[in-house]
Structure formats: structure tokens, C-alpha cells
Design a protein around this motif. Structure first.
Motif, short mmCIF file in Angstrom:
data_model
loop_
_atom_site.label_atom_id
_atom_site.label_comp_id
_atom_site.label_asym_id
_atom_site.label_seq_id
_atom_site.Cartn_x
_atom_site.Cartn_y
_atom_site.Cartn_z
N SER A 51 0.77 -1.23 0.06
CA SER A 51 -0.05 -0.05 -0.01
C SER A 51 0.77 1.25 -0.05
O SER A 51 0.16 2.32 -0.13
N TYR A 52 2.19 1.18 0.01
CA TYR A 52 3.06 2.29 0.08
C TYR A 52 2.80 3.06 -1.18
O TYR A 52 2.99 2.46 -2.29
N PRO A 53 2.80 4.30 -1.04
CA PRO A 53 2.72 5.31 -2.12
C PRO A 53 4.15 5.37 -2.83
O PRO A 53 5.23 5.14 -2.12
N ALA A 54 4.42 5.60 -3.95
CA ALA A 54 5.58 5.77 -4.64
C ALA A 54 6.44 6.77 -4.27
O ALA A 54 6.01 8.01 -3.96
N ARG A 55 7.69 6.41 -4.01
CA ARG A 55 8.58 7.65 -3.45
C ARG A 55 10.08 7.11 -3.88
O ARG A 55 10.41 6.30 -4.30
N ASP A 56 10.89 8.24 -3.69
CA ASP A 56 12.23 7.91 -4.32
C ASP A 56 12.80 6.91 -3.25
O ASP A 56 13.84 6.14 -4.00
N ARG A 57 12.62 6.56 -2.02
CA ARG A 57 13.45 5.71 -1.35
C ARG A 57 12.24 4.75 -0.76
O ARG A 57 11.64 4.98 0.27
N MET A 58 12.02 3.59 -1.65
CA MET A 58 10.99 2.88 -1.13
C MET A 58 11.61 1.72 -0.22
O MET A 58 12.85 1.30 -0.13
N PRO A 59 10.70 1.46 0.81
CA PRO A 59 11.16 0.52 1.68
C PRO A 59 11.32 -1.08 1.22
O PRO A 59 10.30 -1.30 0.33
N CYS A 60 12.23 -1.72 1.65
CA CYS A 60 12.72 -3.03 1.12
C CYS A 60 12.35 -3.94 2.39
O CYS A 60 12.76 -3.65 3.53
N LEU A 61 12.32 -5.54 2.07
CA LEU A 61 12.44 -6.48 2.90
C LEU A 61 12.79 -7.65 2.81
O LEU A 61 12.76 -8.12 1.67
N LEU A 62 13.77 -8.07 3.80
CA LEU A 62 14.18 -9.43 3.40
C LEU A 62 13.56 -10.40 4.30
O LEU A 62 13.62 -10.30 5.60
N LEU A 63 13.09 -11.41 3.72
CA LEU A 63 12.50 -12.32 4.65
C LEU A 63 13.43 -13.84 4.51
O LEU A 63 13.76 -14.37 3.53
N TYR A 64 14.07 -13.95 6.05
CA TYR A 64 15.03 -15.06 5.79
C TYR A 64 14.82 -16.01 7.05
O TYR A 64 13.89 -15.85 7.79
N GLY A 65 15.11 -17.06 6.81
CA GLY A 65 15.22 -18.35 7.71
C GLY A 65 15.87 -19.66 7.00
O GLY A 65 16.08 -19.47 5.73
N ASP A 66 15.76 -20.49 7.91
CA ASP A 66 16.33 -21.90 7.28
C ASP A 66 15.79 -22.40 6.12
O ASP A 66 14.46 -22.03 5.88
N THR A 67 16.19 -23.31 5.29
CA THR A 67 15.67 -23.90 4.12
C THR A 67 14.44 -24.91 4.78
O THR A 67 14.60 -25.65 5.81
N GLY A 68 13.26 -24.54 4.34
CA GLY A 68 12.12 -25.60 4.88
C GLY A 68 11.08 -24.62 6.10
O GLY A 68 10.31 -25.44 6.42
N ILE A 69 11.59 -23.55 6.38
CA ILE A 69 10.89 -22.73 7.61
C ILE A 69 9.51 -22.40 6.90
O ILE A 69 8.83 -22.09 7.61
N GLY A 70 9.21 -22.20 5.41
CA GLY A 70 8.02 -21.90 4.91
C GLY A 70 8.08 -20.39 4.26
O GLY A 70 6.99 -19.96 3.96
N LYS A 71 9.20 -19.95 3.81
CA LYS A 71 9.34 -18.59 3.11
C LYS A 71 8.46 -18.76 1.89
O LYS A 71 7.65 -17.72 1.55
N THR A 72 8.60 -19.62 0.96
CA THR A 72 8.19 -19.79 -0.58
C THR A 72 6.73 -19.93 -0.27
O THR A 72 5.83 -19.47 -1.00
N LYS A 73 6.26 -20.74 0.83
CA LYS A 73 4.65 -21.12 0.87
C LYS A 73 3.99 -19.70 1.14
O LYS A 73 2.88 -19.35 0.94
N ILE A 74 4.57 -18.88 2.21
CA ILE A 74 4.14 -17.56 2.36
C ILE A 74 3.92 -16.74 1.08
O ILE A 74 3.00 -15.83 0.82
N ILE A 75 5.11 -16.74 0.35
CA ILE A 75 4.98 -15.75 -0.68
C ILE A 75 3.98 -16.27 -1.62
O ILE A 75 3.24 -15.36 -2.38
N ARG A 76 3.69 -17.54 -1.94
CA ARG A 76 2.78 -18.10 -2.60
C ARG A 76 1.25 -17.74 -2.29
O ARG A 76 0.54 -17.54 -3.12
N LYS A 77 1.09 -17.56 -0.99
CA LYS A 77 0.09 -17.46 -0.33
C LYS A 77 -0.50 -15.74 -0.75
O LYS A 77 -1.36 -15.58 -1.07
N PHE A 78 0.54 -15.10 -0.73
CA PHE A 78 0.54 -13.75 -0.83
C PHE A 78 0.04 -13.32 -2.71
O PHE A 78 -0.66 -12.60 -2.65
N LEU A 79 0.76 -14.12 -3.44
CA LEU A 79 0.55 -13.98 -4.60
C LEU A 79 -1.06 -14.36 -5.09
O LEU A 79 -1.61 -13.87 -5.72
#
Length: 307
Positions: A51-79
Motif C-alpha cells: 500500500s506504500y505510495p511511490a517515493r524516491d526511497r521505497m522500503p524493502c524487506l528481507l524474509l529469511y530463515g532456514d531452508t524449509g521454514i516456509g518462506k516460499t509458501k508464504i510468498i505463494r499465499k500472498f500471490l
């Protein structure tokens, strides 16, 4: 049996228990979404960034954790929550969230080629890198992209130091040029890689997906599973003994927990026991992931050696 016999299951899942063994096993093995507290928190943060409006310095996020912790699953749900939409009137596809997987090596052409594939418009790889980049920029704008997600970003470490620097420059360029939030997902190694670039490290916030521990959250997860697995007798999965056994066999990894529960549930159907007990996790037919099996065998050898 009638559905009223399955009071231990949630109402929406009681009909599954009335199915035959083959159908129930197929249901148990099917891929499905089960929301956890951590997943809910990540999804909420992604919604906020979207929902962030476009601006020169956009926030970024690193989602990290061990392999198999569920990162890709969450991304697919968001998609799934924000799918692409084709307008028949204009003939234009809008894609608010664009997600790509990091190529095996951090090669500039492969990154832009992967991005084009994610956009549903794989271009001819005979084009120059500059041409691929310009096509990506044009499509991302015309399709109304409001977030870019790069999964498996730790794959960048397969490249040389120079290739890694080029890739970090690419994601910095994309974040600046498109003025959309950039989400990267990967292992702990990805966090260290991003920290080598002071500008990116300053821009990225980090969300660490932690392993399950012996607390209320894992008890809640197992209780939820006991209410949906189509077994015809109640399984008390929230006991201290079961909880600790599951954590011991899986090291608290999300994918291993679900894999373990799938295995014991299928065996409960095949054996006719129709429930999961503490003994279900000690059966001869128990199949564990290789890492868990190796660790379990090592612990058994240590125990016998200490006697």
C-alpha cells in the motif's frame, strides 16, 4: 458412519473422514495453506508495503530463515491474494505483485530473463542485456507492478564476487527505478550477502522466520492439525509428549513437521488405527527427511554408547 460421529474434527472437515482410504490419503498429501502466527505477521507486513505510495526511497524487506521454514509458501499465499488480472476490454494484464525465483547464478541476463518469465512474457535470449532490461522496465510499468519479490536470493552466492556485486547493483537499480517495494527471500546467508552492501543494508528491514519451539504456538499448530486430518478417531496431538517428540524429530522446521504429520496420518489410515498417538512416531514404517533421520540415528548411537 455419519458425520456426527466425527465431532473431534472441525465441521468443515468432517465429510472428509467419511471418504474411502484412497481419497483420504490423497487429501492428506495434498498441498494446503495453514496459517501460523509468523506467517500471519509476514503477510500483514507485505500488505502494508504493497500500500506504500511511490517515493524516491521505497522500503524493502528481507524474509529469511532456514531452508524449509516456509518462506516460499508464504510468498505463494500472498500471490494468490493478489493475482494478475486480464482486462478483456483493453487487452492489458495488470500484475500488482511480481514474483520471480533467483536464477542458479547471478548473471545479469538470467535475472532479467527470469523476470520476463515471471511477467508471462519470456523474451528471446538473443537480445542484448540492455534490451532485456528495457523490456522488463516497460512491462513492469505497463502492468502496474506495485511490488517485486525475488525468492531464493541466496543463490547469488553461487556466483563470483564480481557477479554478486553486479546482482546487488541490479536489485538496487530496480528498487530505485521502479519505485516499488522490493522483497527478497532467502537463508541466513542472504542476509550476510546484503549486509556487504551498505546502501542496501540501510534500506532493507529484516524479518526472521524462526524455528518452532516447545511453546503455545506449536501446541496450537498441532491442535489445528488434529482438527482437520480426516482420521475417524480423535488424536490428542497437543500433549507434552507428542509436542516434544515432533520437535525432536523435526528440529522445529516447518516443512519437516508437516511432512512428519502427513506420514503418521497416512499410516493411521492404512493400519486402521484411525488416530495418531505418541507410539505413531516410533513405528518401523516412519519415514523421516534425510537430515532428521541422520540426526535421529546419531542420537540413538550416542544413547546406546552412554549405557
Amino acid at each position: 458412519m455419519v458425520l456426527s460421529d466425527y465431532q473431534h474434527l472441525l465441521p468443515a472437515y468432517r465429510s472428509h473422514a467419511a471418504l474411502g482410504d484412497t481419497e483420504r490419503i490423497a487429501w492428506i498429501r495434498a498441498d494446503r495453506w495453514l496459517e501460523t502466527a509468523q506467517a500471519r505477521a509476514v503477510l500483514a507486513r507485505l500488505e502494508d508495503l504493497l500500500s506504500y505510495p511511490a517515493r524516491d526511497r521505497m522500503p524493502c524487506l528481507l524474509l529469511y530463515g532456514d531452508t524449509g521454514i516456509g518462506k516460499t509458501k508464504i510468498i505463494r499465499k500472498f500471490l494468490r491474494n493478489h493475482p494478475a488480472c486480464f482486462d478483456r476490454g483493453t487487452g492489458i494484464t495488470s500484475m500488482p505483485v511480481v514474483a520471480m525465483q533467483m536464477p542458479p547464478e547471478p548473471l545479469e541476463r538470467d535475472v532479467y530473463g527470469g523476470l520476463l518469465t515471471a511477467l508471462g512474457a519470456p523474451g528471446p535470449m538473443t537480445d542484448s542485456t540492455y534490451r532485456l532490461k528495457e523490456v522488463c522496465r516497460s512491462l513492469l510499468r505497463s502492468m502496474g507492478a506495485r511490488m517485486l519479490i525475488i525468492d531464493e536470493i541466496h543463490s547469488m552466492l553461487a556466483g563470483s564476487f564480481r557477479q554478486q556485486r553486479i546482482f546487488l547493483n541490479i536489485i538496487r537499480f530496480l528498487a530505485n527505478d521502479l519505485r516499488v517495494p522490493l522483497i527478497c527471500a532467502g537463508t541466513e546467508a542472504a542476509r550476510h550477502a546484503l549486509l556487504t552492501d551498505p546502501q542496501l543494508a540501510e534500506r532493507f528491514e529484516a524479518f526472521h522466520l524462526e524455528r518452532w519451539t516447545d511453546d503455545f504456538q506449536v501446541s496450537q499448530l498441532l491442535t489445528s492439525l488434529s482438527g482437520i486430518l480426516p482420521l475417524r478417531r480423535p488424536s490428542d496431538l497437543a500433549t507434552t509428549a507428542v509436542r516434544r517428540k515432533v520437535l525432536d524429530l523435526t528440529d522445529g522446521m516447518t516443512s519437516r513437521i508437516f511432512g512428519l504429520m502427513e506420514t503418521v496420518a497416512v499410516e493411521a489410515v492404512r493400519s486402521g488405527s484411525e488416530c495418531i498417538t505418541i507410539d505413531s512416531f516410533d513405528g518401523d514404517n516412519l519415514v523421516l527427511p534425510l537430515v532428521s533421520m541422520t540426526r535421529h540415528m546419531e542420537k540413538g548411537l550416542q544413547h546406546r554408547a552412554s549405557r
